[in-house]
Design a protein around this motif. Structure first.
Motif, PDB file in Angstrom:
ATOM      1  N   PHE A   1      11.115  40.600  41.379  1.00 45.96           N
ATOM      2  CA  PHE A   1      11.138  39.555  40.352  1.00 45.96           C
ATOM      3  C   PHE A   1      10.025  38.575  40.692  1.00 45.96           C
ATOM      4  CE2 PHE A   1      13.019  35.486  38.662  1.00 45.96           C
ATOM      5  CZ  PHE A   1      12.885  35.817  37.324  1.00 45.96           C
ATOM      6  N   LEU A   2       9.008  38.469  39.811  1.00 48.86           N
ATOM      7  CA  LEU A   2       7.834  37.650  40.079  1.00 48.86           C
ATOM      8  C   LEU A   2       7.895  36.382  39.238  1.00 48.86           C
ATOM      9  CD1 LEU A   2       7.045  40.415  41.225  1.00 48.86           C
ATOM     10  CD2 LEU A   2       4.715  40.010  40.416  1.00 48.86           C
ATOM     11  N   MET A   3       8.239  35.266  39.898  1.00 49.09           N
ATOM     12  CA  MET A   3       8.355  33.991  39.203  1.00 49.09           C
ATOM     13  C   MET A   3       7.534  32.904  39.898  1.00 49.09           C
ATOM     14  SD  MET A   3      11.815  31.941  38.145  1.00 49.09           S
ATOM     15  CE  MET A   3      11.758  30.327  37.400  1.00 49.09           C
ATOM     16  N   THR A   4       7.788  32.677  41.182  1.00 55.08           N
ATOM     17  CA  THR A   4       7.178  31.566  41.918  1.00 55.08           C
ATOM     18  C   THR A   4       5.668  31.740  42.046  1.00 55.08           C
ATOM     19  OG1 THR A   4       9.226  31.423  43.178  1.00 55.08           O
ATOM     20  CG2 THR A   4       7.342  30.236  44.050  1.00 55.08           C
ATOM     21  N   GLU A   5       4.955  30.611  41.979  1.00 54.10           N
ATOM     22  CA  GLU A   5       3.490  30.627  42.076  1.00 54.10           C
ATOM     23  C   GLU A   5       3.003  29.628  43.123  1.00 54.10           C
ATOM     24  OE1 GLU A   5       2.955  31.718  37.317  1.00 54.10           O
ATOM     25  OE2 GLU A   5       1.887  29.999  38.164  1.00 54.10           O
ATOM     26  N   PRO A   6       1.906  29.951  43.827  1.00 52.30           N
ATOM     27  CA  PRO A   6       1.404  29.054  44.871  1.00 52.30           C
ATOM     28  C   PRO A   6       0.661  27.826  44.352  1.00 52.30           C
ATOM     29  CG  PRO A   6       0.004  30.998  44.715  1.00 52.30           C
ATOM     30  CD  PRO A   6       1.168  31.229  43.796  1.00 52.30           C
ATOM     31  N   ASP A   7       0.186  27.876  43.122  1.00 51.72           N
ATOM     32  CA  ASP A   7      -0.685  26.807  42.628  1.00 51.72           C
ATOM     33  C   ASP A   7       0.031  25.719  41.839  1.00 51.72           C
ATOM     34  OD1 ASP A   7      -2.879  28.108  43.766  1.00 51.72           O
ATOM     35  OD2 ASP A   7      -3.197  29.322  41.962  1.00 51.72           O
TER      36      ASP A   7
ATOM     37  N   ILE B   1       9.890  42.357  37.161  1.00 52.56           N
ATOM     38  CA  ILE B   1      10.051  41.482  36.006  1.00 52.56           C
ATOM     39  C   ILE B   1       9.197  40.249  36.287  1.00 52.56           C
ATOM     40  CG2 ILE B   1      11.641  40.075  34.655  1.00 52.56           C
ATOM     41  CD1 ILE B   1      13.832  42.083  35.305  1.00 52.56           C
ATOM     42  N   VAL B   2       8.262  39.963  35.381  1.00 55.96           N
ATOM     43  CA  VAL B   2       7.312  38.866  35.559  1.00 55.96           C
ATOM     44  C   VAL B   2       7.615  37.767  34.556  1.00 55.96           C
ATOM     45  CG1 VAL B   2       4.868  38.205  35.560  1.00 55.96           C
ATOM     46  CG2 VAL B   2       5.548  40.506  36.313  1.00 55.96           C
ATOM     47  N   MET B   3       7.620  36.513  35.050  1.00 54.42           N
ATOM     48  CA  MET B   3       7.791  35.369  34.159  1.00 54.42           C
ATOM     49  C   MET B   3       6.459  34.662  33.988  1.00 54.42           C
ATOM     50  SD  MET B   3      10.778  32.549  34.053  1.00 54.42           S
ATOM     51  CE  MET B   3      10.746  31.119  32.973  1.00 54.42           C
ATOM     52  N   GLY B   4       6.105  34.369  32.747  1.00 55.72           N
ATOM     53  CA  GLY B   4       4.843  33.688  32.470  1.00 55.72           C
ATOM     54  C   GLY B   4       4.826  33.126  31.061  1.00 55.72           C
ATOM     55  N   LYS B   5       3.742  32.443  30.738  1.00 47.40           N
ATOM     56  CA  LYS B   5       3.638  31.765  29.439  1.00 47.40           C
ATOM     57  C   LYS B   5       3.024  32.665  28.379  1.00 47.40           C
ATOM     58  CE  LYS B   5       3.483  26.951  30.944  1.00 47.40           C
ATOM     59  NZ  LYS B   5       2.707  25.677  30.973  1.00 47.40           N
TER      60      LYS B   5
ATOM     61  N   GLY C   1      10.307  42.560  52.411  1.00 44.87           N
ATOM     62  CA  GLY C   1       9.119  41.737  52.381  1.00 44.87           C
ATOM     63  C   GLY C   1       8.979  40.820  51.189  1.00 44.87           C
ATOM     64  N   HIS C   2       8.079  39.862  51.330  1.00 42.02           N
ATOM     65  CA  HIS C   2       7.803  38.861  50.292  1.00 42.02           C
ATOM     66  C   HIS C   2       6.292  38.795  50.112  1.00 42.02           C
ATOM     67  CE1 HIS C   2      11.897  37.746  51.423  1.00 42.02           C
ATOM     68  NE2 HIS C   2      11.441  37.666  52.665  1.00 42.02           N
ATOM     69  N   ALA C   3       5.815  39.134  48.929  1.00 38.48           N
ATOM     70  CA  ALA C   3       4.381  39.317  48.727  1.00 38.48           C
ATOM     71  C   ALA C   3       3.731  38.194  47.931  1.00 38.48           C
ATOM     72  CB  ALA C   3       4.119  40.646  48.022  1.00 38.48           C
ATOM     73  N   GLU C   4       2.453  37.997  48.220  1.00 36.68           N
ATOM     74  CA  GLU C   4       1.579  37.243  47.318  1.00 36.68           C
ATOM     75  C   GLU C   4       0.813  38.278  46.511  1.00 36.68           C
ATOM     76  OE1 GLU C   4      -2.065  33.955  47.281  1.00 36.68           O
ATOM     77  OE2 GLU C   4      -1.034  34.426  49.165  1.00 36.68           O
ATOM     78  N   VAL C   5       0.838  38.123  45.185  1.00 37.71           N
ATOM     79  CA  VAL C   5       0.315  39.155  44.287  1.00 37.71           C
ATOM     80  C   VAL C   5      -0.622  38.527  43.255  1.00 37.71           C
ATOM     81  CG1 VAL C   5       0.939  41.020  42.700  1.00 37.71           C
ATOM     82  CG2 VAL C   5       2.507  40.390  44.537  1.00 37.71           C
TER      83      VAL C   5
ATOM     84  N   LYS D   1       1.154  35.204  41.852  1.00 42.42           N
ATOM     85  CA  LYS D   1       2.544  34.987  42.229  1.00 42.42           C
ATOM     86  C   LYS D   1       2.681  35.070  43.749  1.00 42.42           C
ATOM     87  CE  LYS D   1       4.330  34.943  37.982  1.00 42.42           C
ATOM     88  NZ  LYS D   1       5.062  33.770  37.420  1.00 42.42           N
ATOM     89  N   TRP D   2       3.735  34.440  44.262  1.00 47.56           N
ATOM     90  CA  TRP D   2       4.062  34.675  45.667  1.00 47.56           C
ATOM     91  C   TRP D   2       5.570  34.581  45.870  1.00 47.56           C
ATOM     92  CZ3 TRP D   2       2.139  30.446  49.621  1.00 47.56           C
ATOM     93  CH2 TRP D   2       2.673  29.206  49.286  1.00 47.56           C
ATOM     94  N   TRP D   3       6.016  34.875  47.086  1.00 43.92           N
ATOM     95  CA  TRP D   3       7.444  35.049  47.375  1.00 43.92           C
ATOM     96  C   TRP D   3       8.060  36.050  46.408  1.00 43.92           C
ATOM     97  CZ3 TRP D   3       8.284  34.060  52.037  1.00 43.92           C
ATOM     98  CH2 TRP D   3       7.595  33.013  52.677  1.00 43.92           C
TER      99      TRP D   3
END
Length: 412
Positions: free
Chosen positions: A137-143, A184-188, A228-232, A169-171
């Motif tokens: 599940f890709l939600m959190t972002e580093p920026d 599953i990716v969350m975005g605008k 694991g927890h990736a930055e993508v 994305k990360w985490w």
């Protein structure tokens, strides 16, 4: 308010505990040894064979896919019933996967069941339910400050029969697993829409062109392999338009349906971790002597053990209350209870684990007893699925709302 389980559920939980006693606890060292061998060979991102060996046994015992309360595909347990199962599985970090009940797969499967079309279910949900693939599940972002999900900046833009995804994305938990095939990716989709209608969620195959895994993020030095927890980085990733879930602008709606149960599952697994830490602490205190008597006989440890038992019971009851309310009056009405336990359970567990580390002396901070790994995993839960501050904000605002009319009346 009744937390009593039916005889059928009691029997299932008893079978689950017997399975843990027979297959999980005796194989903790096997799992660790297999992961150690992977690391020594230079690649920890592999699946320990013991996991695959135990999964058919769990299926044979009818201990498979215990979640999905409102689906014929799932185990038919309510939130309250499944919470008790989560506590049992949570006593060993990797145990949930043996029963195909590990995050983020459970939450993703619930999303696919509720909001996916028939192709999504056949291509992704069925293999997930069979344990053949895993998901992320890709939600959190580093920026951006992702604690405010309206800040999520990844773009999902329509281009004919496709959507194009761009962002970082990360985490992104689970991406390190070689079996992870779908995210599953969350975005605008529409930055100009009303604040809570800008975001959407979309299915993205991990092998799609433009998906780049930058690095795997350690937690206090632990790589959490093979999960694991990736930055993508997502660069012009194209997916079919029908991969959009529910429709444009429905991302927050999907999240609310997903995160309420997920938070309760986390909390009950956390209580299982706290119980295991207390068990290790008591065994250590009863088996060592200092200054002429058992360490357990020193009053400071009596105090700490008593507090641990009290705090665990309090958190368990609050979690069960939240789960009961979710089943009877719905997630929205249970918002306060869900938020409270999401704050309280990890804080409680961290205190119990910290005391257990102290009881083990220098051994507590090594990898020998598993306590340092417990601590690192639970510490992340004060951030995952919303940080403490966000949940406390919810609790406070709901509390203020209850008293606002009285304050206004007094002022008039």
């Amino acid at each position: 308010m009744n937390f009593e389980h039916t005889d059928k559920v009691k029997e299932l939980l008893a079978r689950l505990e017997r399975f843990m006693d027979k297959y999980i606890y005796p194989n903790e060292k096997t799992y660790d040894d297999q992961m150690k061998a992977f690391r020594e060979a230079g690649n920890p991102w592999q699946v320990p064979q013991i996991l695959e060996d135990l999964k058919p046994k769990a299926q044979e015992e009818g201990l498979w896919n215990l979640f999905l309360p409102e689906s014929e595909r799932g185990g038919g347990l309510s939130n309250l019933e499944y919470s008790s199962a989560c506590e049992i599985m949570g006593r060993v970090g990797w145990a949930s996967e043996v029963f195909n009940c590990s995050a983020p797969d459970t939450g993703n499967m619930e999303v696919l069941e509720r909001y996916g079309n028939e192709r999504h279910k056949k291509e992704y949900l069925e293999p997930l339910l069979q344990g053949k693939i895993r998901s992320a599940f890709l939600m959190t972002e580093p920026d951006v400050a992702s604690s405010d999900a309206t800040n999520i900046a990844t773009r999902i833009e329509r281009d004919g029969d496709e959507y194009v995804i761009n962002g970082r994305k990360w985490w992104s938990s689970g991406v390190g697993d070689p079996r992870c095939k779908i995210a599953i990716v969350m975005g605008k989709t529409d930055p100009k829409a009303d604040t809570y209608r800008q975001q959407s969620q979309i299915l993205m195959p991990l092998d799609a062109k433009g998906v780049k895994i930058v690095r795997m993020l350690p937690v206090f030095g632990y790589d959490d392999a093979p999960h694991g927890h990736a930055e993508v980085i997502l660069e012009n990733v194209r997916v079919p338009a029908e991969n959009l879930l529910l429709g444009e602008g429905r991302g927050f709606e999907i999240s609310q349906g997903r995160l309420g149960p997920g938070r309760i599952h986390h909390c009950m697994r956390t209580i299982g971790v706290a119980e295991r830490a207390l068990e290790k602490m008591c065994q250590r205190l009863l088996s060592r002597e200092a200054f002429g008597k058992k360490i357990a006989d020193h009053s400071v440890w009596e105090q700490r053990v008593a507090e641990a038992r009290t705090e665990i019971e309090m958190c368990r009851l609050l979690t069960l209350k939240a789960a009961y309310m979710m089943d009877t009056v719905g997630n929205k009405v249970a918002r306060t209870e869900i938020a409270m336990i999401k704050v309280a359970a990890p804080r409680m567990a961290l205190k119990v684990i910290d005391d257990a580390i102290q009881a083990h002396g220098g051994g507590g901070v090594t990898t020998d007893f598993g306590l340092a790994k417990m601590y690192s995993g639970i510490r992340t839960l004060r951030l995952a699925d919303g940080p403490d501050e966000v949940h406390n904000r919810t609790i406070a605002r709901l509390e203020f709302k209850k008293h606002m009319n009285k304050v206004r009346a007094a002022a008039e």
